[in-house]
Design an enzyme around this catalytic site. Structure first.
Site, PDB file in Angstrom:
ATOM      1  N   TYR A  63       0.762  -1.032  -0.087  1.00 15.97           N
ATOM      2  CA  TYR A  63      -0.067  -0.082   0.030  1.00 15.97           C
ATOM      3  C   TYR A  63       0.873   1.453   0.044  1.00 15.97           C
ATOM      4  O   TYR A  63       1.885   1.408   0.739  1.00 15.97           O
ATOM      5  CB  TYR A  63      -0.730   0.014   1.291  1.00 15.97           C
ATOM      6  CG  TYR A  63      -1.557   1.192   1.214  1.00 15.97           C
ATOM      7  CD1 TYR A  63      -2.828   1.663   0.563  1.00 15.97           C
ATOM      8  CD2 TYR A  63      -1.465   2.291   2.063  1.00 15.97           C
ATOM      9  CE1 TYR A  63      -3.547   2.542   0.622  1.00 15.97           C
ATOM     10  CE2 TYR A  63      -2.251   3.257   2.402  1.00 15.97           C
ATOM     11  CZ  TYR A  63      -3.384   3.604   1.702  1.00 15.97           C
ATOM     12  OH  TYR A  63      -4.110   4.591   1.768  1.00 15.97           O
ATOM     13  N   ASP A  99       9.273   2.969  -0.585  1.00 17.99           N
ATOM     14  CA  ASP A  99       8.488   3.544   0.222  1.00 17.99           C
ATOM     15  C   ASP A  99       8.707   3.110   1.767  1.00 17.99           C
ATOM     16  O   ASP A  99       8.464   1.915   2.218  1.00 17.99           O
ATOM     17  CB  ASP A  99       7.009   3.128  -0.116  1.00 17.99           C
ATOM     18  CG  ASP A  99       5.887   3.501   0.743  1.00 17.99           C
ATOM     19  OD1 ASP A  99       6.172   4.043   1.866  1.00 17.99           O
ATOM     20  OD2 ASP A  99       4.870   3.427   0.573  1.00 17.99           O
ATOM     21  N   LYS A 138       4.450   8.561   9.111  1.00 11.98           N
ATOM     22  CA  LYS A 138       4.222   7.937  10.184  1.00 11.98           C
ATOM     23  C   LYS A 138       5.259   8.348  11.190  1.00 11.98           C
ATOM     24  O   LYS A 138       5.360   9.457  11.866  1.00 11.98           O
ATOM     25  CB  LYS A 138       4.305   6.342   9.947  1.00 11.98           C
ATOM     26  CG  LYS A 138       3.283   6.127   9.120  1.00 11.98           C
ATOM     27  CD  LYS A 138       2.607   4.558   8.987  1.00 11.98           C
ATOM     28  CE  LYS A 138       1.399   4.417   8.235  1.00 11.98           C
ATOM     29  NZ  LYS A 138       0.539   3.596   8.672  1.00 11.98           N
TER      30      LYS A 138
HETATM   31  N1  PMP Z   1       3.015   4.152   2.262  1.00 14.53           N
HETATM   32  C1  PMP Z   1       2.897   3.019   3.233  1.00 14.53           C
HETATM   33  C2  PMP Z   1       3.711   1.877   3.175  1.00 14.53           C
HETATM   34  C3  PMP Z   1       1.993   3.001   4.135  1.00 14.53           C
HETATM   35  O1  PMP Z   1       1.598   2.048   4.967  1.00 14.53           O
HETATM   36  C4  PMP Z   1       0.835   4.108   4.225  1.00 14.53           C
HETATM   37  C5  PMP Z   1      -0.098   4.005   5.154  1.00 14.53           C
HETATM   38  N2  PMP Z   1      -0.258   3.041   5.896  1.00 14.53           N
HETATM   39  C6  PMP Z   1       1.198   5.176   3.356  1.00 14.53           C
HETATM   40  C7  PMP Z   1       2.126   5.061   2.298  1.00 14.53           C
HETATM   41  C8  PMP Z   1       0.317   6.344   3.304  1.00 14.53           C
HETATM   42  O2  PMP Z   1       0.504   7.292   4.554  1.00 14.53           O
HETATM   43  P1  PMP Z   1      -0.608   8.184   4.734  1.00 14.53           P
HETATM   44  O3  PMP Z   1      -1.703   7.404   5.769  1.00 14.53           O
HETATM   45  O4  PMP Z   1       0.260   9.009   5.919  1.00 14.53           O
HETATM   46  O5  PMP Z   1      -0.918   8.775   3.885  1.00 14.53           O
END
Ligand code: PMP
Length: 432
Positions: free
Chosen positions: A145, A240, A268
């Site tokens: 994701y 990511d 995060k």
């Molecule tokens: N990349 C990864 C690997 C994630 O786990 C998430 C959120 N779970 C995101 C991007 C998106 O981050 P945000 O919810 O802060 O937009």
């Protein structure tokens, strides 16, 4: 346990907030429905809900709360920051301090930019990679994701050389056509996709350690091969690290694994619990971004003093020696304890764990792929989730979400958790 006040508030929430929640993962849809518990207060490893129930928390807000709830050092930093104005719209020295701290921890960040969420960070790395390569397509891996921007809400086509299909209503088919999705840890499919679309591929986007179909580590040599194949094709590699940065070591997963991407997206943990995202990487690539280059990215809240100072405080806390050994020790205690109980009660379950992050999958086979994670038993998990909640353990309401241990959890908390797991497994084994 009684949840009457939670239920009352959620009824109201349903009147005003779409679906009663501000992010779909917070609903209990995936665990058979019901009103999600409404939390009132967090303190260290614990949550207290509006009915006065206490929980040991393993959600950690889907990752950011690695220092536990309301950590005094971070709380103090946020208070101090608020007293001097919460938003400037001008440069501040805190942005510089924080950027330097990140660069020292993650050397591939020759230049960095702060944004407001992981979604924004990933979205922008893709734009920058497209600007740099003058190509449009990206390759990503199934089950990873990357936020909710159009381009990454795209599922796999029916084969490794097929273009994607929208994974969400509202994502244009034309956008999905720019994305190729291949299985994680499957270097042959990746190679095939690169060979097929060759000079159209701007970048490959990957979670270096998967956090989104549970914790799944890359197979030996996988990330190195991704780098080699992408680079010899003239494509960039984007990591990511929204979940992984500072999760397993003081730095990125890239630093722990010894692999270097061209660009990285963050979110995060680095905000200490406040909204944040960041992206960065090679200087010559980052120079595509305005005001130096022609790739546009901006943000009213970007680099705001509160998020910067919370992030700095968080890094100060977790930089202390022993943080990751401690998380690993507690993680091992939890994993070993649950494994004993899996055997004792003959539960079809298996664990993936790395340091203080762990996933308990309801399946007997070791999970290394998205397909396997998808095929785990959601009904059994749903029952386990509700039993655990009644035992005072707060987990994510999703069958393959990670459990996150924080530095505020103690050995005693893990022991309590194992008692809750035992009580829950007993119930599950009775009606299997
Ligand atoms: N990349 C990864 C690997 C994630 O786990 C998430 C959120 N779970 C995101 C991007 C998106 O981050 P945000 O919810 O802060 O937009």
């Amino acid at each position: 346990m009684k949840f009457t006040e939670s239920e009352r508030i959620q009824e109201q929430a349903n009147q005003y907030i779409l679906g009663g929640v501000n992010s779909p993962s917070r609903s209990y849809k995936a665990v058979g429905g019901g009103a999600p518990v409404v939390m009132e207060r967090g303190d260290g490893a614990y949550f207290y809900d509006v009915d006065g129930n206490k929980y040991i928390d393993y959600l950690a807000a889907y990752g950011p709360i690695i220092a536990g709830h309301a950590h005094p050092h971070i709380t103090e930093a946020i208070k101090k920051a608020a007293e001097t104005g919460i938003l400037y719209g001008t440069p501040t020295k805190h942005e510089v301090t924080f950027a330097k701290m990140l660069q020292e921890a993650i050397p591939s960040l020759e230049k960095v930019r702060f944004v407001n969420s992981g979604t924004e960070a990933v979205m922008t790395t893709i734009r920058v990679a497209r600007a740099y390569t003058n190509r449009d397509k990206i390759i990503k891996f199934a089950g990873c994701y990357h936020g909710h921007s159009d381009l990454v809400l795209v599922a796999a086509g029916s084969g490794p050389s097929q273009l994607g299909t929208p994974d969400s209503a509202g994502v244009p088919k034309s956008v999905a056509q720019e994305v190729i999705t291949v299985p994680f840890n499957d270097i042959e499919s990746f190679k095939e996709a690169v060979a097929h679309f060759s000079d159209q591929i701007a970048a490959v986007l990957v979670e270096p350690i998967v956090g989104n179909f549970g914790i799944v580590e890359p197979a030996p040599g996988f990330l190195e091969a991704v780098n080699d194949i992408a680079h010899s094709n003239g494509s960039l590699v984007i990591y990511d690290e929204v979940i992984t940065a500072f999760r397993f070591c003081y730095g990125g997963a890239q630093d722990m694994l010894g692999v270097t991407p061209d660009l990285t997206a963050f979110g995060k943990i680095i905000g200490g619990g406040l909204p944040i995202g960041a992206y960065g990487g090679r200087q010559d690539i980052m120079e595509q971004v305005a005001p130096l280059g022609k790739a546009y990215q901006a943000g009213t809240m970007a680099g705001n003093p509160l998020s910067m100072q919370a992030g700095i405080a968080l890094l100060e806390v977790i930089h202390e020696a022993g943080t990751y050994d401690y998380l690993d020790k507690l993680g091992r205690q939890l994993e070993d304890g649950i494994n004993d109980l899996i055997e004792k009660y003959n539960i079809p379950a298996t664990i993936n764990r790395l340091k203080g992050a762990m996933t308990l999958y309801f399946t007997t086979e070791k999970v290394t792929t998205y397909e396997q994670a998808e095929n785990t038993d959601g009904e059994l998990f749903a029952r386990f989730f509700k039993l655990m909640l009644n035992e005072g353990i707060n987990l994510a309401p999703s069958k393959y979400e990670a459990w996150f241990i924080t530095i505020r959890h103690t050995e005693e908390d893990i022991k309590q958790t194992l008692i809750a797991v035992e009580n829950s497994f007993k119930q599950l084994s009775l009606v299997k």
